[in-house]
Design a protein around this motif. Structure first.
Motif: not given
Ligand SMILES: *Cc1c(COP(=O)(O)O)cnc(C)c1O
Length: 223
Positions: A1-19, A64-73
């Motif tokens: 599964m791909f996850v949108l993490l900030n402005d990047e698409f990553v695999n779920r198991n590579e989605c690193l979020i700080d504790i 959300i506009h600066h990050h083009n969120l609608a397009d990214q989603l």
């Protein structure tokens, strides 16, 4: 599964979020769940409008506009070849050593990914049982915040009582909403729902229902 993490698409198991992402320690963030039917978003614009409201009220600086969120989603849906369900999206105030004040130089963290959502056709036709439960949440229920302990506990009380939803009330005299749903009451032929203020989360479903009910009413009235 791909996850949108900030402005990047990553695999779920590579989605690193700080504790120390503030979503973890403080529930310091906001979220949305947006329905997808046949690969298309349903009422995306309304959800993004509400997301902007929640971000502003929580004073989280994320444009959300600066990050083009609608397009990214949209891209997220396509990359996952996702057809039916929901996109869960949350934006936290970001990662920073645990301390209550807003951190000064921290960027918000966004994650978005597909989740299963099914249409409860049988419940919609037959109804469900609900319990009444005191609304013990804070007084900014209009913000779709990550702090859901009050909602989670009310929902579990309903399940423990053999019901499916908790209908929340305040001051023993008014119903606010459900633990994750809005409430309409039909009494003596009149449809009632709590006004959209700080006591409820103004649901997109609720708004849509109001418009629909008004349309049906006007149609009956005007013929
Ligand atoms: C999100 C939410 C709703 C409404 O959901 P919609 O999908 O916008 O209709 C209602 N109540 C609570 C507590 C919610 O978090």
């Amino acid at each position: 599964m791909f996850v949108l993490l900030n402005d990047e698409f990553v695999n779920r198991n590579e989605c690193l979020i700080d504790i120390e992402d503030r979503a973890n320690q403080f529930g310091d963030g906001v979220y949305e769940v947006i329905r997808v039917y046949d690969g298309e978003f349903f009422l995306l614009h309304d959800h993004l409008k509400r997301l902007i409201y929640s971000l502003e009220e929580a004073k989280i600086n994320y444009d959300i506009h600066h990050h083009n969120l609608a397009d990214q989603l949209q891209k997220l849906v396509e990359m996952n070849n996702f057809k039916d369900g929901g996109i869960y999206l949350q934006i936290s105030r970001g990662a920073s050593p645990r301390s209550h004040p807003f951190p000064k130089h921290t960027q918000p963290t966004l994650i978005a990914y597909p989740i299963p959502v099914t249409r409860p056709l049988e419940s919609q036709e037959k109804g469900i049982e609900a319990i009444l439960h005191e609304d013990l949440r804070w007084l900014r229920c209009d913000i779709k915040s990550l702090n859901l302990l009050g909602n989670v506990m009310a929902k579990q009380s309903a399940l423990d009582a053999g019901a499916k939803e908790a209908i929340l009330y305040r001051d023993y005299n008014h119903v606010t909403e459900g633990s994750s749903t809005n409430v309409f009451i039909v009494k003596d032929g009149i449809v009632k729902t709590h006004p959209a203020n700080h006591y409820i989360l103004n649901g997109i479903t609720r708004l849509y229902q109001l418009v629909e009910k008004t349309r049906v009413f006007l149609q009956a009235f005007l013929g």
